[in-house]
Design a protein around this motif. Structure first.
Motif, PDB file in Angstrom:
ATOM      1  N   UNK A   1       0.843  -1.184   0.000  1.00 17.44           N
ATOM      2  CA  UNK A   1       0.000   0.000   0.000  1.00 17.44           C
ATOM      3  C   UNK A   1       0.888   1.246   0.000  1.00 17.44           C
ATOM      4  N   UNK A   2       0.442   2.294  -0.664  1.00 17.03           N
ATOM      5  CA  UNK A   2       1.206   3.547  -0.699  1.00 17.03           C
ATOM      6  C   UNK A   2       0.596   4.604   0.226  1.00 17.03           C
ATOM      7  N   UNK A   3      -0.264   4.145   1.094  1.00 16.59           N
ATOM      8  CA  UNK A   3      -0.884   5.064   2.055  1.00 16.59           C
ATOM      9  C   UNK A   3       0.219   5.815   2.784  1.00 16.59           C
ATOM     10  N   UNK A   4       0.144   7.165   2.761  1.00 16.89           N
ATOM     11  CA  UNK A   4       1.299   7.917   3.240  1.00 16.89           C
ATOM     12  C   UNK A   4       1.240   8.357   4.696  1.00 16.89           C
ATOM     13  N   UNK A   5       0.137   8.129   5.379  1.00 15.61           N
ATOM     14  CA  UNK A   5       0.046   8.741   6.708  1.00 15.61           C
ATOM     15  C   UNK A   5       0.794   7.980   7.804  1.00 15.61           C
TER      16      UNK A   5
END
Lengths: 155, 225
Positions: free
Chosen positions: A70-74
Protein backbone atom coordinates in the motif's frame (compact mmCIF):
# COMPACT_ATOMS: atom_id res chain seq x y z
CA UNK A 1 -35.59 2.76 50.29
CA UNK A 2 -36.03 0.22 47.49
CA UNK A 3 -35.62 2.99 44.92
CA UNK A 4 -32.45 4.22 46.59
CA UNK A 5 -30.97 0.71 46.60
CA UNK A 6 -31.88 0.32 42.94
CA UNK A 7 -30.13 3.60 42.05
CA UNK A 8 -27.01 2.61 44.03
CA UNK A 9 -27.02 -0.85 42.43
CA UNK A 10 -27.45 0.60 38.92
CA UNK A 11 -24.64 3.10 39.56
CA UNK A 12 -22.37 0.27 40.79
CA UNK A 13 -23.10 -1.83 37.70
CA UNK A 14 -22.46 1.10 35.32
CA UNK A 15 -19.20 1.90 37.11
CA UNK A 16 -18.05 -1.70 36.70
CA UNK A 17 -18.96 -1.81 33.03
CA UNK A 18 -16.78 1.25 32.33
CA UNK A 19 -13.86 0.23 34.50
CA UNK A 20 -11.04 -2.11 33.59
CA UNK A 21 -8.96 -4.22 35.89
CA UNK A 22 -5.44 -2.85 35.95
CA UNK A 23 -2.92 -5.64 35.66
CA UNK A 24 0.22 -6.62 33.77
CA UNK A 25 -1.72 -8.94 31.45
CA UNK A 26 -3.04 -5.86 29.65
CA UNK A 27 0.52 -5.26 28.52
CA UNK A 28 1.01 -8.53 26.72
CA UNK A 29 0.38 -9.79 23.22
CA UNK A 30 0.90 -12.91 21.16
CA UNK A 31 4.45 -12.28 19.93
CA UNK A 32 4.53 -15.43 17.78
CA UNK A 33 1.38 -14.36 15.93
CA UNK A 34 2.72 -10.84 15.60
CA UNK A 35 6.01 -12.02 14.07
CA UNK A 36 4.10 -14.26 11.67
CA UNK A 37 2.02 -11.31 10.47
CA UNK A 38 5.22 -9.59 9.35
CA UNK A 39 6.95 -12.54 7.67
CA UNK A 40 6.33 -11.25 4.16
CA UNK A 41 7.21 -7.64 4.99
CA UNK A 42 10.45 -8.72 6.70
CA UNK A 43 11.38 -10.59 3.53
CA UNK A 44 10.65 -7.55 1.33
CA UNK A 45 12.54 -5.26 3.72
CA UNK A 46 15.67 -7.41 3.38
CA UNK A 47 15.45 -7.21 -0.42
CA UNK A 48 15.25 -3.40 -0.25
CA UNK A 49 18.16 -3.17 2.21
CA UNK A 50 20.34 -5.51 0.15
CA UNK A 51 19.53 -3.68 -3.11
CA UNK A 52 19.65 0.04 -2.25
CA UNK A 53 20.54 1.04 -5.80
CA UNK A 54 17.31 -0.39 -7.27
CA UNK A 55 14.18 1.67 -7.84
CA UNK A 56 10.75 0.47 -6.76
CA UNK A 57 9.87 -0.63 -10.31
CA UNK A 58 13.07 -2.63 -10.60
CA UNK A 59 12.34 -4.30 -7.27
CA UNK A 60 8.91 -5.31 -8.58
CA UNK A 61 10.76 -7.27 -11.30
CA UNK A 62 12.81 -9.02 -8.59
CA UNK A 63 9.75 -9.82 -6.48
CA UNK A 64 6.18 -9.08 -7.69
CA UNK A 65 5.01 -9.08 -4.04
CA UNK A 66 6.14 -5.43 -3.96
CA UNK A 67 3.15 -4.59 -6.16
CA UNK A 68 0.81 -5.48 -3.32
CA UNK A 69 2.26 -2.86 -0.98
CA UNK A 70 0.00 0.00 0.00
CA UNK A 71 1.21 3.55 -0.70
CA UNK A 72 -0.88 5.06 2.05
CA UNK A 73 1.30 7.92 3.24
CA UNK A 74 0.05 8.74 6.71
CA UNK A 75 1.97 6.05 8.55
CA UNK A 76 5.26 7.40 9.78
CA UNK A 77 7.46 6.64 12.73
CA UNK A 78 6.31 9.47 14.94
CA UNK A 79 2.61 8.63 14.70
CA UNK A 80 0.99 11.95 13.91
CA UNK A 81 -2.65 12.22 12.95
CA UNK A 82 -4.07 14.33 10.17
CA UNK A 83 -6.87 16.79 9.70
CA UNK A 84 -6.92 16.97 5.95
CA UNK A 85 -8.45 19.48 3.59
CA UNK A 86 -11.69 18.06 2.15
CA UNK A 87 -10.87 15.06 -0.01
CA UNK A 88 -7.24 16.23 -0.13
CA UNK A 89 -8.29 18.82 -2.73
CA UNK A 90 -6.94 22.35 -2.44
CA UNK A 91 -9.40 24.53 -0.50
CA UNK A 92 -9.45 27.09 -3.32
CA UNK A 93 -10.32 24.59 -6.08
CA UNK A 94 -12.78 22.78 -3.84
CA UNK A 95 -14.88 25.93 -3.32
CA UNK A 96 -14.22 27.17 -6.84
CA UNK A 97 -15.70 24.01 -8.40
CA UNK A 98 -18.83 24.08 -6.26
CA UNK A 99 -19.37 27.80 -6.74
CA UNK A 100 -18.84 27.62 -10.51
CA UNK A 101 -21.30 24.79 -11.04
CA UNK A 102 -23.66 26.18 -8.40
CA UNK A 103 -23.87 29.70 -9.81
CA UNK A 104 -24.11 28.49 -13.42
CA UNK A 105 -27.11 26.38 -12.60
CA UNK A 106 -28.46 29.29 -10.46
CA UNK A 107 -30.61 27.12 -8.23
CA UNK A 108 -27.42 25.67 -6.73
CA UNK A 109 -25.83 29.02 -5.87
CA UNK A 110 -25.74 28.05 -2.20
CA UNK A 111 -23.20 25.33 -3.01
CA UNK A 112 -20.34 27.87 -2.85
CA UNK A 113 -20.98 29.11 0.71
CA UNK A 114 -21.63 25.51 1.83
CA UNK A 115 -18.27 24.41 0.38
CA UNK A 116 -16.59 27.26 2.31
CA UNK A 117 -18.32 26.02 5.45
CA UNK A 118 -17.03 22.50 4.83
CA UNK A 119 -13.45 23.81 4.52
CA UNK A 120 -13.90 25.90 7.67
CA UNK A 121 -15.02 22.87 9.68
CA UNK A 122 -12.71 20.24 8.18
CA UNK A 123 -9.62 22.47 8.60
CA UNK A 124 -10.52 23.03 12.25
CA UNK A 125 -11.36 26.71 11.61
CA UNK A 126 -8.01 27.37 9.95
CA UNK A 127 -8.08 30.99 8.75
CA UNK A 128 -5.66 30.51 5.84
CA UNK A 129 -7.56 27.55 4.37
CA UNK A 130 -10.92 29.29 4.89
CA UNK A 131 -9.58 32.43 3.18
CA UNK A 132 -8.48 30.32 0.20
CA UNK A 133 -11.93 28.75 0.08
CA UNK A 134 -13.62 32.20 0.17
CA UNK A 135 -11.49 33.33 -2.79
CA UNK A 136 -12.32 30.11 -4.61
CA UNK A 137 -16.00 30.68 -3.91
CA UNK A 138 -15.92 34.31 -5.14
CA UNK A 139 -13.96 33.46 -8.31
CA UNK A 140 -16.16 30.46 -9.07
CA UNK A 141 -19.37 32.46 -8.49
CA UNK A 142 -18.30 35.36 -10.75
CA UNK A 143 -17.20 32.97 -13.48
CA UNK A 144 -20.37 30.86 -13.13
CA UNK A 145 -22.69 33.88 -13.36
CA UNK A 146 -20.59 35.29 -16.21
CA UNK A 147 -20.88 32.07 -18.17
CA UNK A 148 -24.61 31.88 -17.52
CA UNK A 149 -25.06 35.52 -18.65
CA UNK A 150 -23.00 34.88 -21.81
CA UNK A 151 -24.98 31.77 -22.69
CA UNK A 152 -28.35 33.49 -22.11
CA UNK A 153 -27.36 36.65 -24.02
CA UNK A 154 -25.43 35.37 -26.98
CA UNK A 155 -26.82 31.91 -27.63
CA UNK B 1 32.31 45.60 34.55
CA UNK B 2 33.53 43.67 31.53
CA UNK B 3 34.63 40.78 33.72
CA UNK B 4 31.26 40.63 35.44
CA UNK B 5 29.51 40.63 32.09
CA UNK B 6 31.77 37.85 30.86
CA UNK B 7 31.14 35.72 33.96
CA UNK B 8 27.42 36.35 33.64
CA UNK B 9 27.52 35.34 29.97
CA UNK B 10 29.48 32.14 30.73
CA UNK B 11 27.05 31.23 33.52
CA UNK B 12 24.08 31.82 31.26
CA UNK B 13 25.63 29.75 28.49
CA UNK B 14 26.57 26.92 30.86
CA UNK B 15 23.05 26.93 32.29
CA UNK B 16 21.55 26.61 28.80
CA UNK B 17 23.78 23.66 27.97
CA UNK B 18 22.84 21.77 31.13
CA UNK B 19 19.15 22.53 30.56
CA UNK B 20 19.07 20.62 27.29
CA UNK B 21 21.75 17.96 27.19
CA UNK B 22 20.26 16.11 24.21
CA UNK B 23 19.03 18.34 21.43
CA UNK B 24 19.30 16.44 18.15
CA UNK B 25 18.13 13.02 17.07
CA UNK B 26 18.57 11.17 13.82
CA UNK B 27 18.09 7.53 12.88
CA UNK B 28 17.30 5.20 10.06
CA UNK B 29 13.78 3.86 10.35
CA UNK B 30 11.72 1.03 8.97
CA UNK B 31 7.92 1.07 9.32
CA UNK B 32 6.01 -2.12 8.63
CA UNK B 33 2.24 -1.99 8.76
CA UNK B 34 -0.38 -4.66 8.24
CA UNK B 35 -4.15 -4.63 8.43
CA UNK B 36 -6.29 -7.65 9.25
CA UNK B 37 -7.66 -7.59 5.68
CA UNK B 38 -4.13 -8.15 4.34
CA UNK B 39 -3.15 -4.59 3.35
CA UNK B 40 0.59 -4.22 3.84
CA UNK B 41 2.89 -1.21 3.87
CA UNK B 42 6.64 -0.82 4.11
CA UNK B 43 8.54 2.43 4.49
CA UNK B 44 12.25 2.95 4.90
CA UNK B 45 14.16 6.16 5.40
CA UNK B 46 15.81 8.53 7.78
CA UNK B 47 14.40 10.87 10.40
CA UNK B 48 15.92 14.10 11.74
CA UNK B 49 14.73 16.13 14.71
CA UNK B 50 16.15 19.19 16.39
CA UNK B 51 14.69 20.08 19.79
CA UNK B 52 14.96 23.83 19.18
CA UNK B 53 13.67 23.91 15.60
CA UNK B 54 10.64 21.78 16.51
CA UNK B 55 10.27 20.27 13.07
CA UNK B 56 10.48 16.59 12.22
CA UNK B 57 12.09 15.87 8.87
CA UNK B 58 11.35 12.47 7.37
CA UNK B 59 13.59 11.62 4.43
CA UNK B 60 11.76 8.68 2.97
CA UNK B 61 13.78 6.43 0.70
CA UNK B 62 11.33 3.61 -0.03
CA UNK B 63 8.93 3.11 -1.76
CA UNK B 64 8.96 6.78 -2.83
CA UNK B 65 11.85 9.18 -2.45
CA UNK B 66 10.23 12.16 -0.78
CA UNK B 67 10.57 14.39 2.25
CA UNK B 68 7.95 15.16 4.88
CA UNK B 69 8.42 18.13 7.18
CA UNK B 70 6.23 18.17 10.27
CA UNK B 71 5.76 21.52 11.98
CA UNK B 72 3.40 22.24 14.86
CA UNK B 73 0.35 22.78 12.66
CA UNK B 74 1.16 21.49 9.19
CA UNK B 75 2.91 18.67 7.39
CA UNK B 76 4.61 19.50 4.09
CA UNK B 77 5.29 16.85 1.45
CA UNK B 78 8.18 17.52 -0.91
CA UNK B 79 9.25 15.70 -4.05
CA UNK B 80 12.28 16.76 -6.08
CA UNK B 81 12.74 19.71 -3.70
CA UNK B 82 9.25 21.08 -4.35
CA UNK B 83 6.30 21.22 -1.98
CA UNK B 84 3.64 19.05 -3.61
CA UNK B 85 1.17 18.88 -0.75
CA UNK B 86 0.51 20.27 2.71
CA UNK B 87 -2.00 19.20 5.31
CA UNK B 88 -3.09 20.32 8.72
CA UNK B 89 -2.12 18.12 11.65
CA UNK B 90 -3.67 17.92 15.07
CA UNK B 91 -0.84 16.34 17.10
CA UNK B 92 1.88 18.83 17.98
CA UNK B 93 5.51 17.91 17.35
CA UNK B 94 6.13 18.23 21.10
CA UNK B 95 4.26 14.96 21.60
CA UNK B 96 6.38 13.02 19.13
CA UNK B 97 8.55 10.22 20.45
CA UNK B 98 11.68 12.18 19.46
CA UNK B 99 10.81 15.34 21.37
CA UNK B 100 9.74 13.38 24.44
CA UNK B 101 12.89 11.25 24.41
CA UNK B 102 15.23 14.24 23.98
CA UNK B 103 13.36 16.01 26.77
CA UNK B 104 13.55 12.88 28.95
CA UNK B 105 9.74 12.76 29.23
CA UNK B 106 9.17 9.49 27.43
CA UNK B 107 8.44 7.65 30.69
CA UNK B 108 4.84 8.93 30.84
CA UNK B 109 4.62 9.79 27.14
CA UNK B 110 4.09 13.47 27.97
CA UNK B 111 0.58 12.80 29.27
CA UNK B 112 1.07 15.18 32.19
CA UNK B 113 1.99 17.98 29.77
CA UNK B 114 -1.12 17.17 27.73
CA UNK B 115 -3.30 17.81 30.78
CA UNK B 116 -3.99 14.16 31.68
CA UNK B 117 -4.53 13.52 35.37
CA UNK B 118 -2.76 10.68 37.19
CA UNK B 119 -5.44 8.57 38.86
CA UNK B 120 -4.12 5.20 40.08
CA UNK B 121 -0.73 3.54 40.29
CA UNK B 122 -0.28 -0.20 40.70
CA UNK B 123 2.64 -2.63 40.70
CA UNK B 124 2.18 -6.02 38.98
CA UNK B 125 4.64 -8.63 37.66
CA UNK B 126 7.56 -6.22 37.53
CA UNK B 127 5.59 -3.44 35.86
CA UNK B 128 4.53 -0.14 37.39
CA UNK B 129 1.18 0.66 35.84
CA UNK B 130 -0.36 4.13 35.98
CA UNK B 131 -3.90 5.04 35.01
CA UNK B 132 -4.20 8.50 33.47
CA UNK B 133 -7.55 10.23 33.01
CA UNK B 134 -8.09 12.76 30.21
CA UNK B 135 -8.61 16.44 31.03
CA UNK B 136 -12.12 17.02 32.46
CA UNK B 137 -13.40 18.81 29.34
CA UNK B 138 -12.36 15.89 27.12
CA UNK B 139 -13.58 12.98 29.22
CA UNK B 140 -16.59 12.42 26.96
CA UNK B 141 -14.31 12.21 23.89
CA UNK B 142 -11.14 10.46 25.09
CA UNK B 143 -10.85 7.41 27.29
CA UNK B 144 -8.34 6.60 30.00
CA UNK B 145 -4.74 5.71 29.22
CA UNK B 146 -2.70 3.05 31.00
CA UNK B 147 1.05 3.54 31.00
CA UNK B 148 3.47 0.91 32.22
CA UNK B 149 7.15 1.29 32.99
CA UNK B 150 9.77 -1.35 33.57
CA UNK B 151 13.15 -0.58 35.11
CA UNK B 152 12.35 3.15 34.85
CA UNK B 153 11.72 2.91 31.10
CA UNK B 154 8.45 3.22 29.22
CA UNK B 155 7.25 -0.32 28.51
CA UNK B 156 3.76 -0.03 27.11
CA UNK B 157 0.69 2.14 26.65
CA UNK B 158 -2.90 0.93 26.47
CA UNK B 159 -5.46 3.38 25.10
CA UNK B 160 -9.09 2.89 26.10
CA UNK B 161 -12.20 4.48 24.65
CA UNK B 162 -14.82 6.20 26.80
CA UNK B 163 -16.58 2.84 27.28
CA UNK B 164 -13.41 1.27 28.64
CA UNK B 165 -12.63 -0.93 25.62
CA UNK B 166 -9.03 -1.28 24.48
CA UNK B 167 -8.54 0.59 21.20
CA UNK B 168 -4.78 0.50 20.93
CA UNK B 169 -1.69 -1.03 22.51
CA UNK B 170 1.82 0.33 22.08
CA UNK B 171 5.02 -1.37 23.22
CA UNK B 172 8.47 0.19 23.46
CA UNK B 173 11.25 -2.38 23.30
CA UNK B 174 14.97 -2.96 22.88
CA UNK B 175 16.17 0.29 24.42
CA UNK B 176 19.53 1.57 23.26
CA UNK B 177 21.74 3.69 25.52
CA UNK B 178 23.83 6.37 23.85
CA UNK B 179 25.91 8.45 26.28
CA UNK B 180 23.07 8.55 28.82
CA UNK B 181 20.35 8.97 26.20
CA UNK B 182 17.84 6.16 26.16
CA UNK B 183 15.64 5.31 23.16
CA UNK B 184 13.48 2.29 22.20
CA UNK B 185 14.73 0.86 18.91
CA UNK B 186 11.47 -0.99 18.38
CA UNK B 187 7.94 0.37 18.76
CA UNK B 188 5.09 -2.09 18.30
CA UNK B 189 1.50 -0.94 17.86
CA UNK B 190 -1.77 -2.79 17.69
CA UNK B 191 -5.03 -1.01 16.91
CA UNK B 192 -8.47 -2.43 17.52
CA UNK B 193 -11.35 -0.20 16.47
CA UNK B 194 -14.66 -2.02 15.92
CA UNK B 195 -13.91 -4.69 13.29
CA UNK B 196 -10.73 -2.96 12.16
CA UNK B 197 -7.47 -4.46 13.39
CA UNK B 198 -3.97 -3.39 12.40
CA UNK B 199 -0.41 -4.12 13.45
CA UNK B 200 2.55 -1.84 13.07
CA UNK B 201 6.19 -2.11 13.95
CA UNK B 202 8.80 0.62 13.69
CA UNK B 203 12.48 -0.10 14.12
CA UNK B 204 15.25 2.45 14.48
CA UNK B 205 18.93 1.90 13.82
CA UNK B 206 22.08 3.99 13.46
CA UNK B 207 20.78 6.46 16.04
CA UNK B 208 22.87 9.62 16.31
CA UNK B 209 22.47 12.07 19.19
CA UNK B 210 23.57 15.71 19.01
CA UNK B 211 24.68 15.29 15.40
CA UNK B 212 26.86 18.18 14.22
CA UNK B 213 26.43 17.33 10.54
CA UNK B 214 23.33 17.28 8.31
CA UNK B 215 22.38 20.81 9.40
CA UNK B 216 20.24 21.26 6.28
CA UNK B 217 17.88 18.54 7.53
CA UNK B 218 17.67 19.65 11.16
CA UNK B 219 16.60 23.11 10.03
CA UNK B 220 14.97 22.25 6.74
CA UNK B 221 14.12 25.40 4.79
CA UNK B 222 11.15 24.07 2.84
CA UNK B 223 9.72 27.57 2.27
CA UNK B 224 12.41 28.20 -0.33
CA UNK B 225 11.63 24.97 -2.14
Amino acid sequence: MKKLLLIVFTFFIVQNIFSIEINADLFSFDEEKFEKEFENLNKLEQIVILNPEFSFNELVDINPDFLNLSFEKKYFPQEINYTAEPGNISSFWWSFSFSLVGSYTLYGAVAGPISVGVVYLSSKKDRIETKKAVWGCLTGTILGFGLKYAVLTFM
Amino acid sequence: MRKISLIFLILLFANNISAQEFYRFSAEYSVKYKEKNGTEMLKLGKVFYDFKQKQIVIKNGFPVKEIFVYTDTTVYQLRNDRVVNKEKIIAPVEFSIFHLALNEQLRNYGLDKAGYILDTVKRDKGLIIALWKPPVNFQNIFGNVLVSTKEKQLFGIVFLNTKGDIVSKHFFRNYQQINGFSFPTEVVRMNYIDDFESYETTTYKKIIINDTENNEYYNYDFHKK
